[in-house]
Design a protein around this motif. Structure first.
Motif, PDB file in Angstrom:
ATOM      1  N   GLY A  47       0.803  -1.222   0.000  1.00 22.67           N
ATOM      2  CA  GLY A  47       0.000   0.000   0.000  1.00 22.67           C
ATOM      3  C   GLY A  47       0.836   1.272   0.000  1.00 22.67           C
ATOM      4  N   GLY A  48       1.882   1.305   0.816  1.00 25.11           N
ATOM      5  CA  GLY A  48       2.741   2.496   0.894  1.00 25.11           C
ATOM      6  C   GLY A  48       3.424   2.806  -0.430  1.00 25.11           C
ATOM      7  N   LYS A  49       3.936   1.759  -1.091  1.00 24.01           N
ATOM      8  CA  LYS A  49       4.568   1.959  -2.397  1.00 24.01           C
ATOM      9  C   LYS A  49       3.553   2.469  -3.413  1.00 24.01           C
ATOM     10  N   LEU A  50       2.345   1.914  -3.368  1.00 23.81           N
ATOM     11  CA  LEU A  50       1.313   2.342  -4.308  1.00 23.81           C
ATOM     12  C   LEU A  50       0.834   3.764  -4.010  1.00 23.81           C
ATOM     13  N   GLU A  51       0.825   4.158  -2.740  1.00 23.26           N
ATOM     14  CA  GLU A  51       0.491   5.549  -2.398  1.00 23.26           C
ATOM     15  C   GLU A  51       1.514   6.500  -3.000  1.00 23.26           C
ATOM     16  N   ASN A  52       2.802   6.137  -2.903  1.00 24.62           N
ATOM     17  CA  ASN A  52       3.851   6.967  -3.510  1.00 24.62           C
ATOM     18  C   ASN A  52       3.670   7.064  -5.018  1.00 24.62           C
ATOM     19  N   LEU A  53       3.340   5.949  -5.639  1.00 20.23           N
ATOM     20  CA  LEU A  53       3.114   5.921  -7.082  1.00 20.23           C
ATOM     21  C   LEU A  53       1.912   6.785  -7.456  1.00 20.23           C
ATOM     22  N   MET A  54       0.824   6.673  -6.686  1.00 16.00           N
ATOM     23  CA  MET A  54      -0.365   7.477  -6.951  1.00 16.00           C
ATOM     24  C   MET A  54      -0.057   8.972  -6.785  1.00 16.00           C
ATOM     25  N   ALA A  55       0.659   9.316  -5.732  1.00 19.39           N
ATOM     26  CA  ALA A  55       1.031  10.714  -5.513  1.00 19.39           C
ATOM     27  C   ALA A  55       1.899  11.232  -6.659  1.00 19.39           C
ATOM     28  N   ASP A  56       2.813  10.406  -7.146  1.00 24.21           N
ATOM     29  CA  ASP A  56       3.667  10.811  -8.264  1.00 24.21           C
ATOM     30  C   ASP A  56       2.836  11.039  -9.529  1.00 24.21           C
ATOM     31  N   ASN A  57       1.850  10.172  -9.783  1.00 24.41           N
ATOM     32  CA  ASN A  57       0.968  10.355 -10.945  1.00 24.41           C
ATOM     33  C   ASN A  57       0.125  11.615 -10.809  1.00 24.41           C
ATOM     34  N   ILE A  58      -0.338  11.909  -9.589  1.00 26.32           N
ATOM     35  CA  ILE A  58      -1.099  13.142  -9.366  1.00 26.32           C
ATOM     36  C   ILE A  58      -0.205  14.347  -9.635  1.00 26.32           C
ATOM     37  N   ARG A  59       1.037  14.292  -9.139  1.00 27.19           N
ATOM     38  CA  ARG A  59       1.982  15.399  -9.358  1.00 27.19           C
ATOM     39  C   ARG A  59       2.215  15.632 -10.844  1.00 27.19           C
ATOM     40  N   LYS A  60       2.438  14.538 -11.604  1.00 20.92           N
ATOM     41  CA  LYS A  60       2.647  14.663 -13.051  1.00 20.92           C
ATOM     42  C   LYS A  60       1.417  15.269 -13.726  1.00 20.92           C
ATOM     43  N   GLY A  61       0.236  14.847 -13.299  1.00 27.79           N
ATOM     44  CA  GLY A  61      -0.999  15.409 -13.860  1.00 27.79           C
ATOM     45  C   GLY A  61      -1.124  16.893 -13.570  1.00 27.79           C
ATOM     46  N   LEU A  62      -0.760  17.300 -12.354  1.00 24.29           N
ATOM     47  CA  LEU A  62      -0.836  18.723 -11.988  1.00 24.29           C
ATOM     48  C   LEU A  62       0.208  19.550 -12.748  1.00 24.29           C
ATOM     49  N   GLU A  63       1.355  18.958 -13.047  1.00 25.91           N
ATOM     50  CA  GLU A  63       2.361  19.669 -13.835  1.00 25.91           C
ATOM     51  C   GLU A  63       1.871  19.893 -15.262  1.00 25.91           C
ATOM     52  N   ILE A  64       1.197  18.905 -15.828  1.00 33.22           N
ATOM     53  CA  ILE A  64       0.602  19.082 -17.159  1.00 33.22           C
ATOM     54  C   ILE A  64      -0.503  20.123 -17.090  1.00 33.22           C
ATOM     55  N   GLU A  65      -1.314  20.054 -16.032  1.00 29.94           N
ATOM     56  CA  GLU A  65      -2.381  21.042 -15.841  1.00 29.94           C
ATOM     57  C   GLU A  65      -1.801  22.454 -15.809  1.00 29.94           C
ATOM     58  N   GLN A  66      -0.674  22.630 -15.125  1.00 31.42           N
ATOM     59  CA  GLN A  66      -0.038  23.949 -15.059  1.00 31.42           C
ATOM     60  C   GLN A  66       0.401  24.420 -16.444  1.00 31.42           C
ATOM     61  N   ALA A  67       1.014  23.542 -17.218  1.00 32.84           N
ATOM     62  CA  ALA A  67       1.459  23.936 -18.565  1.00 32.84           C
ATOM     63  C   ALA A  67       0.271  24.376 -19.417  1.00 32.84           C
ATOM     64  N   VAL A  68      -0.812  23.632 -19.359  1.00 30.19           N
ATOM     65  CA  VAL A  68      -2.019  23.998 -20.116  1.00 30.19           C
ATOM     66  C   VAL A  68      -2.581  25.308 -19.561  1.00 30.19           C
ATOM     67  N   GLY A  69      -2.533  25.478 -18.251  1.00 26.63           N
ATOM     68  CA  GLY A  69      -3.036  26.699 -17.619  1.00 26.63           C
ATOM     69  C   GLY A  69      -2.256  27.934 -18.005  1.00 26.63           C
ATOM     70  N   VAL A  70      -0.940  27.819 -18.023  1.00 27.06           N
ATOM     71  CA  VAL A  70      -0.102  28.958 -18.420  1.00 27.06           C
ATOM     72  C   VAL A  70      -0.448  29.375 -19.849  1.00 27.06           C
ATOM     73  N   ALA A  71      -0.525  28.406 -20.746  1.00 24.75           N
ATOM     74  CA  ALA A  71      -0.870  28.714 -22.153  1.00 24.75           C
ATOM     75  C   ALA A  71      -2.259  29.330 -22.237  1.00 24.75           C
ATOM     76  N   TRP A  72      -3.211  28.798 -21.490  1.00 29.07           N
ATOM     77  CA  TRP A  72      -4.594  29.302 -21.492  1.00 29.07           C
ATOM     78  C   TRP A  72      -4.621  30.770 -21.050  1.00 29.07           C
ATOM     79  N   LEU A  73      -3.950  31.055 -19.941  1.00 25.94           N
ATOM     80  CA  LEU A  73      -3.960  32.415 -19.402  1.00 25.94           C
ATOM     81  C   LEU A  73      -3.216  33.400 -20.311  1.00 25.94           C
ATOM     82  N   GLU A  74      -2.323  32.868 -21.145  1.00 28.70           N
ATOM     83  CA  GLU A  74      -1.619  33.715 -22.117  1.00 28.70           C
ATOM     84  C   GLU A  74      -2.409  33.863 -23.404  1.00 28.70           C
ATOM     85  N   GLY A  75      -3.611  33.303 -23.446  1.00 28.46           N
ATOM     86  CA  GLY A  75      -4.487  33.447 -24.611  1.00 28.46           C
ATOM     87  C   GLY A  75      -4.588  32.226 -25.499  1.00 28.46           C
ATOM     88  N   GLY A  76      -3.918  31.128 -25.135  1.00 32.37           N
ATOM     89  CA  GLY A  76      -3.945  29.913 -25.947  1.00 32.37           C
ATOM     90  C   GLY A  76      -5.184  29.076 -25.697  1.00 32.37           C
TER      91      GLY A  76
END
Length: 163
Positions: free
Chosen positions: A133-162
């Motif tokens: 469970g602990g290893k899978l929690e770390n994996l899940m947290a890492d996937n959430i982090r990667k998703g939020l990093e992609i969300e940020q990239a899309v957000g920056v472009a969106w706020l710049e008019g993209g």
């Protein structure tokens, strides 16, 4: 396990909140994240109607996950992300995978500093699987982090008019 992630945008909080509650933006994020399918629903919420309920029901590909995670998740997994913004600055978040022993719950907030806004996600990630469970929690947290990093990239472009 506790997980916290802060995303910073060069935009006022009102613009960031409008973006976070825009179904079109949420769909663009899903495409950038490579989800198999996604349905986004946004409805007004909160005691005075200034908040929003954002529900993202998506099917995610599990390619690249370790074998133990794929054994639990399968080739694809369904994730339902629910953000309930009680106001334009604070809310709750829940991420569930129906039928799976995983869950993440916590808070989301927007913290303004002039023309800069921090989007803070604070979660408790839980995977109820004996021994790993602990290893899978770390994996899940890492996937959430990667998703939020992609969300940020899309957000920056969106706020710049993209849009």
């Amino acid at each position: 396990m506790r997980f916290q992630h802060t995303t910073t945008y060069d935009a006022p909080a009102a613009e960031v909140f409008a973006m976070l509650t825009d179904p079109t933006w949420r769909e663009k994020v899903g495409i950038a994240q490579g989800v198999v399918s996604s349905t986004v629903t946004v409805t007004p919420d909160g005691p005075d109607g200034t908040g929003s309920r954002v529900v993202i029901d998506q099917v995610q590909n599990t390619a690249g996950l370790p074998a133990i995670a794929k054994k639990i998740a399968g080739d694809t997994t369904r994730a339902i992300v629910t953000e309930v913004w009680s106001s334009p600055s604070t809310g709750t978040i829940e991420i569930v995978a129906p039928g799976k022993p995983t869950k993440a719950t916590g808070t989301v907030s927007l913290e303004s500093d002039g023309t800069t806004t921090r989007h803070v996600t604070d979660l408790e990630v839980t995977v109820k699987v004996p021994i790993v469970g602990g290893k899978l929690e770390n994996l899940m947290a890492d996937n959430i982090r990667k998703g939020l990093e992609i969300e940020q990239a899309v957000g920056v472009a969106w706020l710049e008019g993209g849009r």
